[in-house]
Every structure is written in C-alpha cells, then in structure tokens.
Motif scaffolding. Structure first.
Motif, PDB file in Angstrom:
ATOM      1  N   THR A  15       0.863  -1.169   0.000  1.00 26.96           N
ATOM      2  CA  THR A  15       0.000   0.000   0.000  1.00 26.96           C
ATOM      3  C   THR A  15       0.902   1.222   0.000  1.00 26.96           C
ATOM      4  OG1 THR A  15      -1.646  -1.219   1.282  1.00 26.96           O
ATOM      5  CG2 THR A  15      -1.867   1.179   1.221  1.00 26.96           C
ATOM      6  N   GLN A  18       0.320   7.661  -3.614  1.00 24.97           N
ATOM      7  CA  GLN A  18       0.717   8.091  -4.951  1.00 24.97           C
ATOM      8  C   GLN A  18       1.641   9.298  -4.916  1.00 24.97           C
ATOM      9  OE1 GLN A  18      -2.632   8.484  -7.564  1.00 24.97           O
ATOM     10  NE2 GLN A  18      -3.249   6.373  -7.270  1.00 24.97           N
ATOM     11  N   VAL A  61       4.830   6.419 -11.883  1.00 24.49           N
ATOM     12  CA  VAL A  61       3.713   5.471 -11.843  1.00 24.49           C
ATOM     13  C   VAL A  61       4.259   4.045 -11.962  1.00 24.49           C
ATOM     14  CG1 VAL A  61       1.602   4.735 -12.998  1.00 24.49           C
ATOM     15  CG2 VAL A  61       2.169   7.164 -12.868  1.00 24.49           C
ATOM     16  N   ILE A  71      -1.742  -4.088 -10.044  1.00 27.38           N
ATOM     17  CA  ILE A  71      -1.843  -2.746  -9.458  1.00 27.38           C
ATOM     18  C   ILE A  71      -3.308  -2.342  -9.405  1.00 27.38           C
ATOM     19  CG2 ILE A  71      -1.218  -0.310  -9.678  1.00 27.38           C
ATOM     20  CD1 ILE A  71       1.173  -1.204 -11.353  1.00 27.38           C
ATOM     21  N   GLY A  72      -3.716  -1.811  -8.267  1.00 23.67           N
ATOM     22  CA  GLY A  72      -5.060  -1.275  -8.109  1.00 23.67           C
ATOM     23  C   GLY A  72      -4.980   0.107  -7.498  1.00 23.67           C
ATOM     24  N   GLN A  73      -6.067   0.833  -7.579  1.00 18.29           N
ATOM     25  CA  GLN A  73      -6.113   2.195  -7.066  1.00 18.29           C
ATOM     26  C   GLN A  73      -7.369   2.352  -6.236  1.00 18.29           C
ATOM     27  OE1 GLN A  73      -6.803   5.287 -10.038  1.00 18.29           O
ATOM     28  NE2 GLN A  73      -5.057   6.391  -9.210  1.00 18.29           N
ATOM     29  N   ASP A  74      -7.258   3.103  -5.147  1.00 16.86           N
ATOM     30  CA  ASP A  74      -8.444   3.356  -4.341  1.00 16.86           C
ATOM     31  C   ASP A  74      -9.352   4.358  -5.066  1.00 16.86           C
ATOM     32  OD1 ASP A  74      -8.014   6.075  -2.123  1.00 16.86           O
ATOM     33  OD2 ASP A  74      -6.753   5.652  -3.830  1.00 16.86           O
ATOM     34  N   GLY A  92      -8.121   7.951  -5.725  1.00 13.91           N
ATOM     35  CA  GLY A  92      -6.934   8.159  -6.546  1.00 13.91           C
ATOM     36  C   GLY A  92      -5.735   8.618  -5.756  1.00 13.91           C
ATOM     37  N   TRP A 129      -2.093   3.503  -4.176  1.00 13.14           N
ATOM     38  CA  TRP A 129      -1.978   2.320  -5.021  1.00 13.14           C
ATOM     39  C   TRP A 129      -1.858   1.105  -4.122  1.00 13.14           C
ATOM     40  CZ3 TRP A 129       1.699   5.833  -7.745  1.00 13.14           C
ATOM     41  CH2 TRP A 129       1.176   6.293  -8.951  1.00 13.14           C
ATOM     42  N   CYS A 166      -0.561  -2.632  -4.608  1.00 14.49           N
ATOM     43  CA  CYS A 166       0.186  -3.436  -5.560  1.00 14.49           C
ATOM     44  C   CYS A 166       0.384  -4.841  -5.023  1.00 14.49           C
ATOM     45  CB  CYS A 166       1.551  -2.821  -5.842  1.00 14.49           C
ATOM     46  SG  CYS A 166       1.495  -1.129  -6.453  1.00 14.49           S
TER      47      CYS A 166
END
Length: 123
Positions: free
Chosen positions: A79, A82, A88, A107-110, A113, A116, A118
């Motif tokens: 976690t 950003q 990125v 990779i995901g994003q909350d 924004g 991240w 990962c």
C-alpha cells in the motif's frame, strides 16, 4: 480536496504510528525501443528510468475475502501513497527493498486516486 486530506493523514501515520511497518523501495527499469534487433533477438534499450517511494510493502492477503486471480500464498500486498512515489508503477517492474527484489504483479487504485495497492511477488 479529499485526496490531499487522505494523503496528508496517511503520510503523517507513516511518519509516526506506522513507522515500524513502512519500508522504502527503488525501481530501475530499462525502456526499450520499438526497434527489434534480429541478431540478438531482443529490443534495444534506449534509456533507464528510476523511481522510488515508501509504503506498507509487506501486507498479507491471507485474511482478505477477495484475492487477485493470480494470487500465490507467498505474494505480498503493498500500500503506497501516490504522492510519495516518484513515478507510476507498472506491472512487471521489479522493486528493490530491504527484504529483496519483488516484481509488481498487479496494481489497483483506491476510489479517491490517492493510494496504489500493488501485488508483489518475490523474484
């Protein structure tokens, strides 16, 4: 506004309450050209790009109800804020940490924004 508040509060927690769980990472990756070298069967490297950051890198998926499709028992959940990562992250990047090298698998994003999440796999 929400994004900046979340990032400020989590960064403050990284410096105080979560300081023992926070790790740093670096990534140096080669940027390949579109020109394929038939003699070596590889793409030519045009430059190297580096980035770094910090976050809670070695979280666990064991208690999560929803796991990534390609999940392995040894995978870690990272976690990262950003605004604390200098570029990125991309799937297949290899992060160098105090515990070794880890490949970014997913990779995901909350929703705001600002964070991240990962999926990391030991290399």
């Amino acid at each position: 506004m929400i994004k900046s508040k979340i990032q400020a509060k989590v960064a403050k927690a990284f410096n105080s309450k979560l300081a023992d769980a926070v790790d740093t990472f670096t990534c140096i990756k080669e940027i390949k050209s579109g020109q394929f070298d038939y003699a070596t069967q590889t793409y030519q490297t045009t430059k190297k790009e580096a980035y770094s950051g910090r976050g809670v890198l070695f979280g666990s998926y064991l208690k999560d109800m929803v796991k990534p499709l390609d999940y392995q028992i040894t995978d870690c959940k990272a976690t990262v804020l950003q605004n604390e990562v200098s570029a990125v992250p991309v799937i297949s990047d290899v992060w160098t940490t105090a515990k070794g090298n880890f490949k970014v698998v997913n990779i995901g994003q909350d929703p705001t924004g600002s964070i991240w999440v990962c999926q990391l796999r030991k290399v």
